[in-house]
Write an enzyme that holds these catalytic residues in place. Sequence first.
Site, PDB file in Angstrom:
ATOM      1  N   HIS A  62     -18.637  11.706 -24.544  1.00  0.00           N
ATOM      2  CA  HIS A  62     -18.778  12.158 -23.163  1.00  0.00           C
ATOM      3  C   HIS A  62     -17.480  12.057 -22.384  1.00  0.00           C
ATOM      4  O   HIS A  62     -16.610  11.231 -22.696  1.00  0.00           O
ATOM      5  CB  HIS A  62     -19.811  11.293 -22.429  1.00  0.00           C
ATOM      6  CG  HIS A  62     -21.154  11.245 -23.083  1.00  0.00           C
ATOM      7  ND1 HIS A  62     -22.015  10.182 -22.949  1.00  0.00           N
ATOM      8  CD2 HIS A  62     -21.799  12.126 -23.893  1.00  0.00           C
ATOM      9  CE1 HIS A  62     -23.115  10.410 -23.635  1.00  0.00           C
ATOM     10  NE2 HIS A  62     -23.011  11.584 -24.218  1.00  0.00           N
ATOM     11  N   LYS A  72     -12.118   4.417 -18.076  1.00  0.00           N
ATOM     12  CA  LYS A  72     -13.144   3.426 -18.407  1.00  0.00           C
ATOM     13  C   LYS A  72     -12.500   2.226 -19.082  1.00  0.00           C
ATOM     14  O   LYS A  72     -11.592   2.372 -19.910  1.00  0.00           O
ATOM     15  CB  LYS A  72     -14.195   4.039 -19.355  1.00  0.00           C
ATOM     16  CG  LYS A  72     -14.978   5.183 -18.737  1.00  0.00           C
ATOM     17  CD  LYS A  72     -15.774   5.948 -19.756  1.00  0.00           C
ATOM     18  CE  LYS A  72     -16.373   7.206 -19.142  1.00  0.00           C
ATOM     19  NZ  LYS A  72     -16.946   8.100 -20.160  1.00  0.00           N
ATOM     20  N   TYR A 132     -19.098  -1.477 -18.857  1.00  0.00           N
ATOM     21  CA  TYR A 132     -17.802  -0.828 -18.670  1.00  0.00           C
ATOM     22  C   TYR A 132     -17.591  -0.404 -17.217  1.00  0.00           C
ATOM     23  O   TYR A 132     -18.519   0.027 -16.540  1.00  0.00           O
ATOM     24  CB  TYR A 132     -17.617   0.360 -19.622  1.00  0.00           C
ATOM     25  CG  TYR A 132     -18.710   1.376 -19.685  1.00  0.00           C
ATOM     26  CD1 TYR A 132     -19.905   1.109 -20.352  1.00  0.00           C
ATOM     27  CD2 TYR A 132     -18.549   2.624 -19.115  1.00  0.00           C
ATOM     28  CE1 TYR A 132     -20.916   2.057 -20.424  1.00  0.00           C
ATOM     29  CE2 TYR A 132     -19.549   3.581 -19.194  1.00  0.00           C
ATOM     30  CZ  TYR A 132     -20.722   3.287 -19.850  1.00  0.00           C
ATOM     31  OH  TYR A 132     -21.717   4.235 -19.920  1.00  0.00           O
ATOM     32  N   ASP A 170     -27.321  14.137 -26.623  1.00  0.00           N
ATOM     33  CA  ASP A 170     -26.203  13.971 -27.555  1.00  0.00           C
ATOM     34  C   ASP A 170     -26.458  14.705 -28.869  1.00  0.00           C
ATOM     35  O   ASP A 170     -25.543  15.227 -29.489  1.00  0.00           O
ATOM     36  CB  ASP A 170     -25.951  12.483 -27.811  1.00  0.00           C
ATOM     37  CG  ASP A 170     -25.310  11.802 -26.605  1.00  0.00           C
ATOM     38  OD1 ASP A 170     -25.273  10.556 -26.585  1.00  0.00           O
ATOM     39  OD2 ASP A 170     -24.873  12.519 -25.681  1.00  0.00           O
TER      40      ASP A 170
HETATM   41  C1  LIG Z   1     -23.677   7.501 -17.298  1.00  0.00           C
HETATM   42  C2  LIG Z   1     -24.741   7.300 -16.245  1.00  0.00           C
HETATM   43  C3  LIG Z   1     -26.081   7.547 -16.502  1.00  0.00           C
HETATM   44  N1  LIG Z   1     -27.018   7.360 -15.517  1.00  0.00           N
HETATM   45  C4  LIG Z   1     -28.436   7.610 -15.840  1.00  0.00           C
HETATM   46  C5  LIG Z   1     -28.714   9.019 -16.312  1.00  0.00           C
HETATM   47  C6  LIG Z   1     -29.851   8.847 -17.286  1.00  0.00           C
HETATM   48  O1  LIG Z   1     -31.105   8.850 -16.600  1.00  0.00           O
HETATM   49  C7  LIG Z   1     -29.634   7.461 -17.879  1.00  0.00           C
HETATM   50  C8  LIG Z   1     -28.988   7.486 -19.246  1.00  0.00           C
HETATM   51  O2  LIG Z   1     -27.827   8.299 -19.153  1.00  0.00           O
HETATM   52  P1  LIG Z   1     -27.080   8.749 -20.486  1.00  0.00           P
HETATM   53  O3  LIG Z   1     -28.085   9.104 -21.526  1.00  0.00           O
HETATM   54  O4  LIG Z   1     -26.035   9.768 -20.091  1.00  0.00           O
HETATM   55  O5  LIG Z   1     -26.366   7.369 -20.897  1.00  0.00           O
HETATM   56  P2  LIG Z   1     -25.322   7.214 -22.104  1.00  0.00           P
HETATM   57  O6  LIG Z   1     -25.677   8.091 -23.249  1.00  0.00           O
HETATM   58  O7  LIG Z   1     -25.167   5.773 -22.340  1.00  0.00           O
HETATM   59  O8  LIG Z   1     -23.988   7.818 -21.470  1.00  0.00           O
HETATM   60  C9  LIG Z   1     -22.794   7.085 -21.382  1.00  0.00           C
HETATM   61  O9  LIG Z   1     -22.302   7.013 -22.684  1.00  0.00           O
HETATM   62  C10 LIG Z   1     -20.918   7.091 -22.912  1.00  0.00           C
HETATM   63  C11 LIG Z   1     -20.568   5.998 -23.887  1.00  0.00           C
HETATM   64  C12 LIG Z   1     -20.034   7.072 -21.744  1.00  0.00           C
HETATM   65  O10 LIG Z   1     -18.846   6.757 -21.842  1.00  0.00           O
HETATM   66  C13 LIG Z   1     -20.531   7.514 -20.437  1.00  0.00           C
HETATM   67  O11 LIG Z   1     -20.249   6.521 -19.462  1.00  0.00           O
HETATM   68  C14 LIG Z   1     -21.945   7.826 -20.377  1.00  0.00           C
HETATM   69  O12 LIG Z   1     -22.042   9.222 -20.603  1.00  0.00           O
HETATM   70  O13 LIG Z   1     -28.775   6.773 -16.943  1.00  0.00           O
HETATM   71  C15 LIG Z   1     -26.678   6.930 -14.256  1.00  0.00           C
HETATM   72  O14 LIG Z   1     -27.557   6.777 -13.376  1.00  0.00           O
HETATM   73  N2  LIG Z   1     -25.357   6.689 -13.980  1.00  0.00           N
HETATM   74  C16 LIG Z   1     -24.372   6.856 -14.923  1.00  0.00           C
HETATM   75  O15 LIG Z   1     -23.183   6.605 -14.622  1.00  0.00           O
END
Ligand SMILES: Cc1cn([C@H]2C[C@H](O)[C@@H](COP(=O)(O)OP(=O)(O)O[C@H]3O[C@H](C)C(=O)[C@H](O)[C@H]3O)O2)c(=O)[nH]c1=O
Length: 189
Positions: A62, A72, A132, A170
């Site tokens: 991402h 980050k 992070y 993803d």
């Molecule tokens: C990133 C983020 C997500 N969310 C909410 C949105 C979704 O309802 C839930 C899960 O989000 P997501 O599936 O995008 O989370 P990850 O797959 O861990 O995403 C992260 O994974 C990789 C490792 C990264 O570096 C990024 O910071 C980020 O994209 O949290 C938020 O409310 N705020 C945020 O800053």
Amino acid sequence: MLIEATRLPGVVIVTPNRFGDARGHFSEVWNRDTLRGHAIDIEFVQDNQSLSRDVGVVRGLHCQAPPRAQDKLVRVAQGAIFDVAVDVRRGSETYGQWVGVELSAENGRQLLVPRGFLHGFVTREPDTLVIYKCSDSYAPDTERPVFWADPDLAIDWGIDPAQAILSAKDAEAPAFAAFVTPFDEQELI
Ligand SMILES: Cc1cn([C@H]2C[C@H](O)[C@@H](COP(=O)(O)OP(=O)(O)O[C@H]3O[C@H](C)C(=O)[C@H](O)[C@H]3O)O2)c(=O)[nH]c1=O
């Protein structure tokens, strides 16, 4: 604090000092002035925390596009990950190249992933807690995902792709070949 370069300029390993005693240990896991003393002067505005229950959970690749690009600083409070950064800065000599570092609660290592890089990790232990700091807040409309196991990137995640545990987002991320980087030369450090 130890700062170590990686093969990608700008992506550095940050290992804070750890003070052990009979009770356990103490560490300043983030100190603005200590980082400034190492020429790392980033204003972080958001802390994220994700808990991944199983080994083989993959989160990424991402990034957020400018003007909401994020630097980050990634650490592991419990468990372990293989943390990956991919250079996607137009004009960079290492464009499309990746680096991976084992971060764990045990080794106390952190990875600085500057804007202009895709970020992702795979867990190496169950119940892994990743924390992070981000230099900009969440802006989902600016997210630019790339498929984690893209053959052009050829990242060696150390797991069988069939065993990876992914979000639907993803699993369906676009190929790197379809990625048009939003980061121009000025992101070059
Ligand atoms: C990133 C983020 C997500 N969310 C909410 C949105 C979704 O309802 C839930 C899960 O989000 P997501 O599936 O995008 O989370 P990850 O797959 O861990 O995403 C992260 O994974 C990789 C490792 C990264 O570096 C990024 O910071 C980020 O994209 O949290 C938020 O409310 N705020 C945020 O800053």
